[in-house]
Design a protein around this motif. Structure first.
Motif, PDB file in Angstrom:
ATOM      1  N   LEU A 247       0.868  -1.180   0.000  1.00  0.00           N
ATOM      2  CA  LEU A 247       0.000   0.000   0.000  1.00  0.00           C
ATOM      3  C   LEU A 247       0.910   1.237   0.000  1.00  0.00           C
ATOM      4  O   LEU A 247       1.873   1.293   0.775  1.00  0.00           O
ATOM      5  N   GLU A 248       0.593   2.199  -0.825  1.00  0.00           N
ATOM      6  CA  GLU A 248       1.435   3.413  -0.888  1.00  0.00           C
ATOM      7  C   GLU A 248       1.244   4.229   0.397  1.00  0.00           C
ATOM      8  O   GLU A 248       0.175   4.804   0.618  1.00  0.00           O
ATOM      9  N   GLN A 249       2.268   4.249   1.226  1.00  0.00           N
ATOM     10  CA  GLN A 249       2.127   4.877   2.546  1.00  0.00           C
ATOM     11  C   GLN A 249       2.281   6.382   2.506  1.00  0.00           C
ATOM     12  O   GLN A 249       1.640   7.111   3.255  1.00  0.00           O
ATOM     13  N   SER A 250       3.140   6.864   1.601  1.00  0.00           N
ATOM     14  CA  SER A 250       3.454   8.288   1.629  1.00  0.00           C
ATOM     15  C   SER A 250       2.211   9.141   1.366  1.00  0.00           C
ATOM     16  O   SER A 250       2.106  10.270   1.829  1.00  0.00           O
ATOM     17  N   ARG A 251       1.227   8.574   0.649  1.00  0.00           N
ATOM     18  CA  ARG A 251       0.032   9.333   0.304  1.00  0.00           C
ATOM     19  C   ARG A 251      -0.782   9.733   1.543  1.00  0.00           C
ATOM     20  O   ARG A 251      -1.484  10.745   1.534  1.00  0.00           O
TER      21      ARG A 251
END
Ligand SMILES: Nc1ncnc2c1ncn2[C@@H]1O[C@H](COP(=O)(O)OP(=O)(O)OP(=O)(O)O)[C@@H](O)[C@H]1O
Ligand SMILES: [Mg+2]
Length: 868
Positions: free
Chosen positions: A234-238
């Motif tokens: 899952l893209e965490q930085s978003r």
């Protein structure tokens, strides 16, 4: 050798990528090509050397007619591109490339995707290329052979992977006639994960920011009885803010737009406000949601919120359970509004000690309240860090953080809470999908074929919706993981293609031992090798508390050294390179210049910059923080962090190690399945219907591994014809050899024709002069097909096109003769009629003049009759 009139695909710089071009003249070693229908401003003619000309693909004329591109006479990128273009212009978005289904995103509703049509498609054996036919084949295999099946969908962001899987699910629910709790939960859970895992990006307004494996398990009646979902990266930085033109995860905007007054009160949404007027309570009021866009085209936030509640209810969440989930979302948003400034105490330290800014104290209190942790403790953990020296906890001490470090800590907590919530949702979905059947991932490997009566935990169809290969101006750790995933999947894909190709040759009785197939073993060795690999070196550097710089130096030393270290294999080193420092680095500053390295992936070279990779690999959550979160009175939150708080930080698997492990498990699951491939392609970058950009499509064909189809065909025999088609095609060059066609055995005729075609080309200085094509296995005649190498096919085409050209000239000559004679006759009739009119008028013989005028008029009308 080029011959005048020959048509080829010429690579061009404009949007067509490959243009149709005809040989206009051949002079010595150079070939003059004329582009057919060039767009305005494009070059009309191009001169190539013979050698370059021979590398071009010949236009066979069948492009666009076939729905299986491997059936094209010459499988090449150019021919495939032309066929995809022709088909998508007719809204035929599905095309086969051998065992792969290619879907060109139409960006508009198309008839072939309508649920009504899908319902009518049934489960017949021979169906046109369609997601439905992939699912029908997988389902039939599953029932007939009892073996597990997988459908692997890949492509760039916005290419249509998620939509294609939805089409597959519609087909599967219909084919299996499944209904009931598990089926509903399986369908609803995808939508729920879209709310939490999808976001608007510049490439796709509803982009999935995680990879997903969803396996549906079937009972002995062929109906869905359980399911399992796994997510990847899952893209965490978003979570802590989106880039310009993008949004954070949809669910935040859903909640902010549509939570009920009671929910808003419980979640304390109305007490926020970073706007100057302090009144905004929507997405604009939160730092994490206000950075990018506030609305996403095509996404209805209000309907989305209603959907989330319904989907949570279907998977078993009560109203109260739902509120506890929403509280964590609201807590993440509140955390984002906590700002820091430098305290007076730390003024002597030039960076200053961070403290919560007075204006955001209430946000911190709300965050602590929603997370159900002590506000004072939260403040302490946000602004200080406990260091445990090698001596153990007895000698630990606390250091203050700078405002920037405080912000990093705040963001790390927000990311950790959100990703743990996402994982929890998946775990809860899996519980609701568990049904009564055994787990879907048996520990032991079992044979694929089983009897239907046997109890069976291998009766499942898995769908993989995974991010495609990425190559941006700046590629970081996330791109490395994504591209590593794609390398792994590519190796499965190539295995399947090669197996299929070899099976065909075996069926045809054609020798194949001399063919060397391409593979991506070197890339896998470099990334995931058993001894020395990129991920292992990164873990090693994390273990010794090294630096990004140290990691890259070790890699250069291991793989880019003229004398690579003892452990690095030559093949791994061959796909690794050290970029020249300071060159073309507009996007990267001097500090990061030395952190660059390049890997030659199957889809192209990618330059990575290892900035903050050690931190990313460690997971970015200092040990204090899981302990804080595990102390929460929010039972769900505490449970999410319990295990992590109790584990020893130094022994915990790194992000890379855990990811490699999960990919290995995925790979093992896939190896047990019969694989079906869907490759999604977007026709343009603008997300517009009816626009096909050859350059954009070609890039994706390479990145989705379709290049392997071409390569595999080219390593063997890129051109093949059935016996009948081969005879029909080349009979024209052997009209004076009727004895060649006397046999009743078509195979024998083909052998004779191959030999005769070689005879015709002898003395031309090409392949024909170097020994028998058949003996050298440049051409093979199988049981039903003739297989040709590209160089032989080219030579065979020369006499055929010569005959075709002569025939065309002859037909043109005949046609011109007929037309000229007809107009001469007309002219004579005209002159005779005109003379009759003149004579009658001179004699003032009116009835005769009238008759002569009518005759003349008839001649004129004759003139104006459109020519056939
Ligand atoms: N079969 C289709 N018919 C009509 N429109 C489609 C189809 N497939 C995709 N689209 C359009 O393309 C958009 C992007 O598709 P989708 O979300 O499936 O892409 P994706 O490959 O999953 O991208 P990402 O990797 O970003 O999640 C959809 O929102 C829809 O507008
Ligand atoms: Mg998607």
């Amino acid at each position: 050798m080029a011959s005048v009139g020959q048509c080829v695909w010429l690579p061009v710089d404009d949007d067509e990528a490959y243009a149709l071009a005809r040989v206009k003249a051949v002079q010595g070693d150079s070939v003059l090509l004329e582009r057919v229908k060039p767009p305005r401003g494009a070059k009309k003619e191009e001169t190539l050397l013979q050698k370059a000309f021979e590398a071009l693909s010949v236009v066979s004329g069948s492009e666009g007619e076939t729905c299986d591109l491997v059936q094209l006479e010459d499988v090449s990128f150019a021919a495939m591109l032309s066929a995809l273009r022709a088909r998508s212009q007719r809204d035929e978005i599905f095309t086969s490339v051998g065992p792969v289904l290619v879907v060109v995103n139409p960006y508009k509703p198309v008839a072939c995707c309508s649920p009504d049509l899908i319902r009518k498609m049934g489960a017949g054996e021979s169906m046109p290329p369609h997601t439905h036919s992939i699912v029908a084949t997988a389902y039939r295999n599953l029932l007939d052979e009892g073996g597990a099946q997988s459908v692997l969908v890949s492509g760039e962001s916005g290419a249509g992977k998620t939509e294609s899987i939805k089409l597959c699910m519609t087909s599967l629910a219909q084919l299996s006639r499944s209904s009931g709790k598990i089926t509903a939960a399986a369908l609803e859970s995808s939508l729920l994960l879209e709310a939490f895992g999808n976001a608007m990006t510049v490439r796709n307004h509803n982009s999935s920011r995680f990879g997903k494996w969803c396996a549906l398990h079937f009972d002995a009646n062929g109906q869905i009885c359980s399911g399992l979902i796994r997510s990847y990266l899952l893209e965490q930085s978003r979570v802590v803010g989106a880039a310009v033109g993008e949004r954070n995860y949809h669910v935040f905007y859903y909640m902010l737009a549509a939570a009920s007054p009671e929910q808003r009160k419980r979640l304390r949404l109305d007490t926020q406000g970073t706007q100057a007027d302090g009144e905004s309570t929507g997405a604009a009021a939160y730092n994490y949601t206000s950075k990018g866009e506030l609305e996403a085209p095509g996404i209805d936030d209000i309907a989305g919120w209603a959907g989330v509640s319904e989907q949570l209810r279907v998977i078993g969440y009560s109203e109260e359970d739902q509120l506890s989930i929403f509280a964590l979302l609201a807590a993440v948003l509140a955390l984002g509004n906590v700002e820091f400034d430098a305290s007076e105490e730390g003024a002597e330290d030039e960076r200053g000690h961070g403290q919560i800014a007075a204006s955001s104290r209430s946000a911190a209190e709300i965050a602590a309240d929603l997370l159900e942790i002590d506000a004072k403790q939260l403040e302490a953990k946000l602004t200080t860090r406990v260091l445990v020296p090698a001596g153990g906890r007895a000698s630990m001490y606390t250091i203050p953080l700078t405002p920037d470090q405080c912000r990093d800590t705040r963001d790390a907590i927000a990311r950790a809470v959100y990703t743990s919530l996402f994982d929890k949702l998946i775990a809860d979905i899996n519980t609701s999908l568990a049904g009564d059947t055994p787990k879907l991932t048996p520990k032991s490997k079992q044979p694929l074929k089983r009897s239907r009566a046997e109890p069976d935990d291998e009766r499942f169809i898995g769908f993989l919706d995974i991010f495609g290969f990425e190559n941006f101006a700046f590629n970081s750790y996330e791109q490395l993981c994504i591209n590593f995933t794609n390398e792994k999947l590519q190796s499965h894909f190539m295995d399947a293609l090669i197996r299929r190709q070899e099976e065909e040759w075996r069926r045809e009785g054609v020798a194949s031992t001399h063919v060397v197939f391409p593979d991506n073993a070197a890339q896998l060795e470099l990334l995931d090798g058993a001894t020395l690999c990129v991920f292992a070196l990164l873990d090693e550097e994390c273990a010794i508390s090294g630096t990004d710089d140290g990691f890259v130096s070790k890699m250069h030393n291991a793989f880019a050294n003229p004398n690579p270290s003892a452990n690095a294999t030559a093949s791994a080193s061959a796909v690794y390179s050290k970029p020249v420092r300071g060159r073309n680095r507009a996007a990267v500053d001097a500090a990061t210049d030395k952190l660059r390295f390049t890997i030659s992936h199957y889809a192209g070279d990618v330059e990575y910059t290892a900035l903050h990779w050690l931190e990313k690999n460690r997971g970015g959550l200092h040990q204090d923080l899981p302990r804080l979160l595990a102390s929460s009175r929010h039972s769900g939150l505490a449970a999410m962090f319990e295990a992590r708080a109790a584990s020893d930080e130094s022994k915990r698997a790194t992000v890379g190690a855990a990811y490699r492990q999960s990919l290995r498990a995925l790979s093992a699951t896939m190896s047990r399945t019969n694989q079906h491939y869907i490759r999604c392609i977007k026709p343009n970058e603008e997300q517009e219907p009816d626009s096909f950009n050859g350059v954009v499509v070609e890039r994706q064909m390479r990145c989705t591994g379709l290049g392997a189809v071409v390569e595999i065909q080219r390593s063997g025999y890129p051109v093949s014809f059935t016996h009948g088609a081969f005879v029909r095609r080349y009979k024209v060059v052997a009209f004076d050899r009727p004895q060649l066609f006397e046999s009743d055995d078509e195979r024998e005729i083909c052998v004779g024709l191959v030999k005769y075609l070689q005879e015709l080309q002898k003395g031309s200085g090409g392949e024909a002069d170097k020994g028998s094509w058949l003996d050298r296995m440049l051409a093979q005649v199988g049981l039903t097909k003739v297989f040709l190498r590209a160089e032989v096919y080219r030579q065979m085409e020369i006499p055929r096109q010569g005959v075709a050209r002569r025939a065309a000239v002859c037909v043109q000559r005949l046609c011109r003769g007929v037309r000229v004679r007809a107009s001469m006759r007309q002219l004579v009739r005209h002159q005779t009629a005109a003379a009759a009119v003149r004579a009658a008028l001179k004699d003032k013989a009116l009835p005769e003049a009238e008759a002569a005028i009518l005759a003349l008029k008839a001649v004129w009308e004759g003139y104006h009759v459109p020519e056939p």
